[in-house]
Design a protein around this motif. Sequence first.
Motif, short mmCIF file in Angstrom:
data_model
loop_
_atom_site.label_atom_id
_atom_site.label_comp_id
_atom_site.label_asym_id
_atom_site.label_seq_id
_atom_site.Cartn_x
_atom_site.Cartn_y
_atom_site.Cartn_z
N ILE A 98 0.90 -1.15 0.00
CA ILE A 98 0.00 0.00 0.00
C ILE A 98 0.95 1.21 0.00
O ILE A 98 1.58 1.51 1.02
N GLY A 107 -6.97 -0.14 7.37
CA GLY A 107 -7.67 -1.38 7.02
C GLY A 107 -7.52 -1.78 5.54
O GLY A 107 -8.00 -2.84 5.14
N THR A 110 -5.26 -5.04 4.98
CA THR A 110 -6.00 -6.25 5.38
C THR A 110 -7.04 -6.61 4.33
O THR A 110 -7.17 -7.77 3.91
N ARG A 142 1.35 -8.42 11.43
CA ARG A 142 0.03 -8.36 12.09
C ARG A 142 -1.09 -8.59 11.05
O ARG A 142 -2.03 -9.34 11.28
N LYS A 146 -3.67 -11.72 10.87
CA LYS A 146 -5.10 -11.43 10.97
C LYS A 146 -5.90 -12.17 9.89
O LYS A 146 -7.02 -12.61 10.12
#
Length: 181
Positions: A98, A107, A110, A142, A146
Amino acid sequence: MGLDSPFEGRLIRLRAREPEDAPLLHAWFNDASVTEHLSMRYPLSHEQEERFVSGASVTGYFAANFAVVTRDDGRLIGGAELRDVSPENRTAILGITIGDKACWDGGYGTDTMRTICRFGFEMMNLNRIELDVFAENARARRVYEKVGFREEGVRRQAVYKYGRYQDVVVMGLLAGELALE
Ligand SMILES: CC(C)(COP(=O)(O)OP(=O)(O)OC[C@H]1O[C@@H](n2cnc3c(N)ncnc32)[C@H](O)[C@@H]1OP(=O)(O)O)[C@@H](O)C(=O)NCCC(=O)NCCS
């Protein structure tokens, strides 16, 4: 009953890369805070970036290359790809950036991971998606955890940047393990 678009997540949409994406990519990949945890380290010329985009715009099974745009207004915020696809093993290597730093921790990473992994499993019939992540890239680790990736091993001192070595963590996700929410 409508089908979910294989290109759309909650916040982002995947589309093919286009030549007009090159200037933003040139800015992102010459920004040390974006490339800190990436293997790239040399300055990139406009010509190199244009060549990359023109190669990456030919997308298909063996190199599924995507620009990541916001679902709201189609603004380019990054890129992601599934490459080195092995049809025998049904595996691919995933990469994601990103590049728009204003989006970090919003977000988008993810959602991009969920969308491209879903694409890999549901549209390309992959069984395994893997990636390498620098041990110090806590944000990326992370995100990967997730969405369901598991740590499978550590390549000790596999990368040298900023005058020191760091470990690289190998992570993998099998079909059926993607955590959609
Ligand atoms: C890594 C990257 C893809 C993540 O995308 P993002 O949009 O920032 O990620 P999200 O907002 O979806 O999620 C970030 C998560 O990391 C957490 N996080 C942020 N900084 C952290 C840190 N230092 N330690 C631990 N967790 C951290 C956030 O709290 C969030 O988790 P939460 O939803 O549980 O709160 C993006 O930052 C990026 O492209 N960075 C530069 C290139 C790169 O590192 N690519 C990956 C190479 S392997």
